[in-house]
Design a protein around this motif. Structure first.
Motif, short mmCIF file in Angstrom:
data_model
loop_
_atom_site.label_atom_id
_atom_site.label_comp_id
_atom_site.label_asym_id
_atom_site.label_seq_id
_atom_site.Cartn_x
_atom_site.Cartn_y
_atom_site.Cartn_z
N MET A 91 0.83 -1.19 0.00
CA MET A 91 0.00 0.00 0.00
C MET A 91 0.88 1.25 0.00
N GLU A 92 0.39 2.24 -0.66
CA GLU A 92 1.07 3.53 -0.69
C GLU A 92 0.15 4.55 -0.04
N TYR A 93 0.71 5.41 0.79
CA TYR A 93 -0.08 6.39 1.51
C TYR A 93 0.38 7.80 1.15
N THR A 94 -0.59 8.69 0.98
CA THR A 94 -0.31 10.09 0.67
C THR A 94 -1.04 10.98 1.66
N LEU A 95 -0.32 11.93 2.23
CA LEU A 95 -0.91 12.90 3.15
C LEU A 95 -1.15 14.19 2.39
N ALA A 96 -2.40 14.63 2.34
CA ALA A 96 -2.76 15.90 1.70
C ALA A 96 -3.16 16.88 2.80
N MET A 97 -2.44 17.97 2.89
CA MET A 97 -2.70 19.00 3.90
C MET A 97 -3.18 20.26 3.20
N THR A 98 -4.33 20.74 3.60
CA THR A 98 -4.91 21.93 2.99
C THR A 98 -4.83 23.09 3.98
N PHE A 99 -4.36 24.23 3.47
CA PHE A 99 -4.17 25.43 4.26
C PHE A 99 -4.96 26.58 3.65
N LEU A 100 -5.23 27.60 4.45
CA LEU A 100 -5.79 28.84 3.93
C LEU A 100 -4.63 29.81 3.72
N THR A 101 -4.72 30.58 2.64
CA THR A 101 -3.66 31.55 2.32
C THR A 101 -4.08 32.96 2.75
N GLU A 102 -3.17 33.89 2.59
CA GLU A 102 -3.42 35.28 2.97
C GLU A 102 -4.63 35.88 2.26
N LYS A 103 -4.91 35.42 1.06
CA LYS A 103 -6.05 35.96 0.30
C LYS A 103 -7.32 35.13 0.48
N GLY A 104 -7.30 34.21 1.45
CA GLY A 104 -8.49 33.43 1.75
C GLY A 104 -8.73 32.23 0.85
N SER A 137 3.79 12.11 -0.57
CA SER A 137 3.57 10.68 -0.80
C SER A 137 4.61 9.86 -0.04
N GLY A 138 4.27 8.59 0.19
CA GLY A 138 5.19 7.69 0.86
C GLY A 138 5.24 7.86 2.36
N VAL A 139 4.19 8.41 2.95
CA VAL A 139 4.18 8.60 4.40
C VAL A 139 3.81 7.30 5.11
N LYS A 140 4.05 7.25 6.41
CA LYS A 140 3.73 6.08 7.22
C LYS A 140 2.22 5.88 7.28
N ALA A 141 1.80 4.63 7.33
CA ALA A 141 0.38 4.31 7.40
C ALA A 141 -0.21 4.64 8.77
N ASP A 142 0.63 4.68 9.79
CA ASP A 142 0.13 4.87 11.15
C ASP A 142 0.31 6.29 11.68
N LEU A 143 0.27 7.28 10.77
CA LEU A 143 0.34 8.67 11.22
C LEU A 143 -0.83 8.95 12.16
N THR A 144 -0.57 9.76 13.17
CA THR A 144 -1.64 10.12 14.10
C THR A 144 -2.12 11.55 13.82
N LYS A 145 -3.29 11.86 14.34
CA LYS A 145 -3.82 13.21 14.21
C LYS A 145 -2.86 14.21 14.85
N ASP A 146 -2.28 13.86 15.99
CA ASP A 146 -1.36 14.76 16.67
C ASP A 146 -0.11 15.04 15.84
N ALA A 183 -6.84 17.95 6.64
CA ALA A 183 -5.80 16.99 6.27
C ALA A 183 -6.46 15.65 5.97
N LYS A 184 -5.91 14.95 4.98
CA LYS A 184 -6.44 13.65 4.59
C LYS A 184 -5.29 12.69 4.32
#
Length: 72
Positions: free
Chosen positions: A1-14, A22-31, A59-60
């Motif tokens: 299995m391959e895991y990808t973490l997608a993190m979404t941020f808001l920018t200065e203009k909203g 990609s390639g992150v650990k499968a057992d990442l925690t919310k913290d 984040a997903k």
């Protein structure tokens, strides 16, 4: 299995901006994800077309299963 973490941020203009790793650990925690996103915002090292990343939005963690077939 391959895991990808997608993190979404808001920018200065909203607008929303997504950073994927990609390639992150499968057992990442919310913290762990929360700490990473806080560090990215605090260090202010990414600049988008709509400005700097100023806050977290979401984040997903996506799991992708790849099946290869020998055809030759």
């Amino acid at each position: 299995m391959e895991y990808t973490l997608a993190m979404t941020f808001l920018t200065e203009k909203g607008e929303k901006a997504t950073l994927s790793i990609s390639g992150v650990k499968a057992d990442l925690t919310k913290d762990q994800v929360d700490a990473l996103m806080n560090t990215i915002v605090a260090k202010n090292i990414f600049l988008t077309q709509t400005g700097a990343l100023i806050s977290k939005s979401e984040a997903k963690l996506t799991e992708r299963k790849i099946t290869k077939f020998e055809v030759a």
